[in-house]
Write a protein that holds these residues in place. Structure first.
Motif, PDB file in Angstrom:
ATOM      1  N   TYR A 174       0.829  -1.207   0.000  1.00 59.21           N
ATOM      2  CA  TYR A 174       0.000   0.000   0.000  1.00 59.21           C
ATOM      3  C   TYR A 174       0.866   1.260   0.000  1.00 59.21           C
ATOM      4  N   ILE A 175       1.978   1.231   0.742  1.00 62.04           N
ATOM      5  CA  ILE A 175       2.905   2.361   0.754  1.00 62.04           C
ATOM      6  C   ILE A 175       3.470   2.578  -0.648  1.00 62.04           C
ATOM      7  N   ASP A 176       3.849   1.491  -1.305  1.00 66.50           N
ATOM      8  CA  ASP A 176       4.373   1.582  -2.664  1.00 66.50           C
ATOM      9  C   ASP A 176       3.336   2.187  -3.609  1.00 66.50           C
ATOM     10  N   TYR A 177       2.094   1.763  -3.439  1.00 65.38           N
ATOM     11  CA  TYR A 177       1.002   2.293  -4.262  1.00 65.38           C
ATOM     12  C   TYR A 177       0.813   3.799  -4.026  1.00 65.38           C
ATOM     13  N   LEU A 178       0.827   4.217  -2.759  1.00 63.08           N
ATOM     14  CA  LEU A 178       0.652   5.636  -2.433  1.00 63.08           C
ATOM     15  C   LEU A 178       1.800   6.474  -2.991  1.00 63.08           C
ATOM     16  N   GLN A 179       3.014   5.970  -2.862  1.00 53.97           N
ATOM     17  CA  GLN A 179       4.175   6.727  -3.338  1.00 53.97           C
ATOM     18  C   GLN A 179       4.164   6.860  -4.859  1.00 53.97           C
ATOM     19  N   GLN A 180       3.776   5.800  -5.535  1.00 51.27           N
ATOM     20  CA  GLN A 180       3.731   5.856  -6.998  1.00 51.27           C
ATOM     21  C   GLN A 180       2.679   6.839  -7.501  1.00 51.27           C
ATOM     22  N   ASN A 181       1.646   7.063  -6.691  1.00 50.61           N
ATOM     23  CA  ASN A 181       0.588   7.984  -7.080  1.00 50.61           C
ATOM     24  C   ASN A 181       0.720   9.350  -6.400  1.00 50.61           C
ATOM     25  N   ASN A 182       1.917   9.591  -5.797  1.00 49.93           N
ATOM     26  CA  ASN A 182       2.208  10.880  -5.140  1.00 49.93           C
ATOM     27  C   ASN A 182       1.182  11.231  -4.062  1.00 49.93           C
ATOM     28  N   LEU A 183       0.771  10.206  -3.288  1.00 50.08           N
ATOM     29  CA  LEU A 183      -0.181  10.403  -2.207  1.00 50.08           C
ATOM     30  C   LEU A 183       0.541  10.353  -0.867  1.00 50.08           C
ATOM     31  N   HIS A 184      -0.105  10.906   0.157  1.00 47.75           N
ATOM     32  CA  HIS A 184       0.493  11.002   1.493  1.00 47.75           C
ATOM     33  C   HIS A 184       0.615   9.608   2.113  1.00 47.75           C
ATOM     34  N   ALA A 185       1.857   9.191   2.378  1.00 48.09           N
ATOM     35  CA  ALA A 185       2.094   7.832   2.883  1.00 48.09           C
ATOM     36  C   ALA A 185       2.736   7.801   4.259  1.00 48.09           C
ATOM     37  N   ALA A 186       2.988   8.972   4.882  1.00 47.79           N
ATOM     38  CA  ALA A 186       3.741   9.041   6.144  1.00 47.79           C
ATOM     39  C   ALA A 186       3.146   8.183   7.267  1.00 47.79           C
ATOM     40  N   PRO A 187       1.818   8.217   7.524  1.00 44.12           N
ATOM     41  CA  PRO A 187       1.277   7.389   8.610  1.00 44.12           C
ATOM     42  C   PRO A 187       1.511   5.899   8.379  1.00 44.12           C
ATOM     43  N   TYR A 188       1.450   5.475   7.130  1.00 44.93           N
ATOM     44  CA  TYR A 188       1.642   4.069   6.800  1.00 44.93           C
ATOM     45  C   TYR A 188       3.124   3.680   6.897  1.00 44.93           C
ATOM     46  N   GLU A 189       4.012   4.598   6.508  1.00 43.72           N
ATOM     47  CA  GLU A 189       5.448   4.338   6.638  1.00 43.72           C
ATOM     48  C   GLU A 189       5.843   4.235   8.104  1.00 43.72           C
ATOM     49  N   LEU A 190       5.289   5.099   8.942  1.00 44.85           N
ATOM     50  CA  LEU A 190       5.585   5.068  10.377  1.00 44.85           C
ATOM     51  C   LEU A 190       5.144   3.744  10.985  1.00 44.85           C
ATOM     52  N   SER A 191       3.927   3.317  10.647  1.00 41.73           N
ATOM     53  CA  SER A 191       3.433   2.042  11.151  1.00 41.73           C
ATOM     54  C   SER A 191       4.293   0.877  10.657  1.00 41.73           C
ATOM     55  N   PHE A 192       4.723   0.955   9.404  1.00 40.14           N
ATOM     56  CA  PHE A 192       5.569  -0.103   8.831  1.00 40.14           C
ATOM     57  C   PHE A 192       6.877  -0.229   9.593  1.00 40.14           C
ATOM     58  N   TRP A 193       7.535   0.890   9.879  1.00 35.46           N
ATOM     59  CA  TRP A 193       8.824   0.825  10.568  1.00 35.46           C
ATOM     60  C   TRP A 193       8.674   0.423  12.034  1.00 35.46           C
ATOM     61  N   TYR A 194       7.559   0.807  12.657  1.00 32.78           N
ATOM     62  CA  TYR A 194       7.311   0.322  14.015  1.00 32.78           C
ATOM     63  C   TYR A 194       7.261  -1.200  14.035  1.00 32.78           C
ATOM     64  N   ARG A 195       6.630  -1.775  13.035  1.00 30.79           N
ATOM     65  CA  ARG A 195       6.530  -3.230  12.973  1.00 30.79           C
ATOM     66  C   ARG A 195       7.876  -3.882  12.672  1.00 30.79           C
ATOM     67  N   MET A 196       8.681  -3.219  11.833  1.00 31.67           N
ATOM     68  CA  MET A 196       9.982  -3.772  11.474  1.00 31.67           C
ATOM     69  C   MET A 196      10.915  -3.852  12.693  1.00 31.67           C
ATOM     70  N   ILE A 197      10.834  -2.858  13.569  1.00 34.88           N
ATOM     71  CA  ILE A 197      11.731  -2.849  14.730  1.00 34.88           C
ATOM     72  C   ILE A 197      11.079  -3.489  15.952  1.00 34.88           C
ATOM     73  N   TYR A 198       9.869  -4.038  15.792  1.00 39.77           N
ATOM     74  CA  TYR A 198       9.152  -4.647  16.913  1.00 39.77           C
ATOM     75  C   TYR A 198       9.987  -5.732  17.606  1.00 39.77           C
ATOM     76  N   PRO A 199      10.637  -6.658  16.855  1.00 37.44           N
ATOM     77  CA  PRO A 199      11.481  -7.659  17.537  1.00 37.44           C
ATOM     78  C   PRO A 199      12.610  -7.023  18.331  1.00 37.44           C
ATOM     79  N   LEU A 200      13.255  -5.986  17.761  1.00 35.49           N
ATOM     80  CA  LEU A 200      14.337  -5.304  18.473  1.00 35.49           C
ATOM     81  C   LEU A 200      13.812  -4.634  19.733  1.00 35.49           C
ATOM     82  N   THR A 201      12.631  -4.026  19.652  1.00 35.86           N
ATOM     83  CA  THR A 201      12.026  -3.377  20.817  1.00 35.86           C
ATOM     84  C   THR A 201      11.780  -4.384  21.933  1.00 35.86           C
ATOM     85  N   THR A 202      11.298  -5.557  21.566  1.00 37.84           N
ATOM     86  CA  THR A 202      11.033  -6.603  22.559  1.00 37.84           C
ATOM     87  C   THR A 202      12.315  -7.075  23.225  1.00 37.84           C
ATOM     88  N   ILE A 203      13.358  -7.305  22.429  1.00 39.22           N
ATOM     89  CA  ILE A 203      14.640  -7.769  22.982  1.00 39.22           C
ATOM     90  C   ILE A 203      15.235  -6.718  23.916  1.00 39.22           C
TER      91      ILE A 203
END
Length: 356
Positions: A253-282
């Motif tokens: 969805y982020i890729d779709y928004l970026q390709q269409n020049n739409l606002h993707a910041a909230p989705y990017e923030l959520s994506f990176w929170y999930r990516m670092i979730y294992p590190l946060t737990t450790i």
């Protein structure tokens, strides 16, 4: 063999305390959520049953969100119990290092984390989306359905599909289907965009098809006003939120928004929170070690709970501040998501230096 038994014993202790803390945290949050929902009962068709159902369906999402804090508190309590019974002292006297005990702690945390991530990636997005849709529809009294392919709404014999609903009232790729009483399609209207103005929806760049028996005619319009829309508030509630998507869907969805020049910041923030979730737990688990082997090794359980709770509150608040700051001031989403975890990791390292 000794170390395997040690791992199992530490895992059993920490597992029980972590699950207990997680149950308490999620239970408290759901209780207060239900209290808040009591004020909403009576709006439209929203009843006590809907409120209870809403609270129940939000459980997977809250479990996912509170797990890092539960891991910190559970580790503090579990190791604290071992310390109070002098079992950690015996382990250390047997030649087991603090880092080896920490590794035993992290292993059980990782096992639990895998289960929680599976819950957060599969059940939680679907359940949360269904809960919020159910709540919004019951309160509004309208018929609507939000899917990953857009928003569907019904107004009498008219059906409306909005391919890209956007919070704030701006809509794109809108299609109207008008049926007669015999459910035969009479008119098909498509619009490239729509916006709300003066209590009316204004459609732009319209292609309209009329069906009258075997005769089909078409016309194009620059704009048109329509009233048979879901309300802007309902669209805002039903708009696809980042938490309604799994991580692969969020990435696409982020890729779709970026390709269409739409606002993707909230989705990017959520994506990176999930990516670092294992590190946060450790990091949360690792942070428990200096408090048990350091300055808090001889204090009461209640004080450990207080310390863990304060750390959890600070971490949660810092995440919220950085998240809102990223959206308000255009801060890099990866930096905003990673900073609280890095700060806590540095705190853990600083405290660990004092016990070596």
């Amino acid at each position: 063999m000794f170390l395997k038994r040690l791992d199992r014993y530490i895992a059993k202790t920490v597992l029980s305390t972590t699950l207990l803390v997680l149950l308490v945290l999620v239970g408290l949050f759901l209780f207060f959520t239900f209290i808040e929902e009591l004020d909403e009962i009576g709006k439209g068709n929203y009843s006590t049953y809907h409120a209870l159902n809403y609270v129940f369906m939000m459980t997977p999402r809250r479990t996912y969100e509170f797990f890092p804090i539960a891991a910190l508190l559970g580790s503090l309590l579990g190791l604290g119990l071992l310390s109070n019974n002098s079992e950690l002292t015996v382990m250390r006297a047997s030649g087991v290092s603090i880092m080896r005990i920490g590794w035993s702690l992290i292993k059980v945390g990782l096992a639990l984390m895998v289960l929680v991530i599976l819950l957060g990636e599969s059940v939680a997005p679907y359940a949360e989306q269904k809960a919020k849709n159910m709540r919004a529809l019951a309160q509004s009294g309208q018929s609507a359905l939000n899917t990953r392919h857009g928003l569907w709404a019904r107004d009498g014999n008219n059906f409306i599909h909005i391919r890209r609903p956007d919070v704030g009232g701006q809509l794109e790729e809108v299609t109207f289907y008008a049926f007669d009483k015999e459910q035969r399609l009479q008119q098909l209207t498509t619009a490239s965009s729509a916006f709300y103005y003066d209590k009316q929806w204004v459609l732009e760049d319209i292609a309209q098809t009329h069906i009258n028996g075997n005769q089909i005619t078409g016309e194009r319009l620059t704009w048109q006003e329509r009233s048979e829309f879901p309300t802007p508030n309902l669209i805002n509630v039903l708009t696809m939120e980042p938490s309604h998507l799994s991580t692969p869907e969020l990435y696409r969805y982020i890729d779709y928004l970026q390709q269409n020049n739409l606002h993707a910041a909230p989705y990017e923030l959520s994506f990176w929170y999930r990516m670092i979730y294992p590190l946060t737990t450790i990091v949360s688990i690792f942070l428990a070690l200096p408090f048990v082997f350091g300055s808090l090794r001889s204090v009461a359980v209640g004080q450990r709970i207080l310390v863990g709770t304060l750390l959890g509150i600070v971490f949660y608040a810092l995440n919220q501040v950085m998240g809102h700051s990223a959206l308000l001031y255009g801060i890099n989403p990866l930096f905003s998501a990673l900073l609280p975890t890095l700060l806590f990791f540095m705190l853990a390292l600083l405290l660990m230096r004092r016990i070596f």
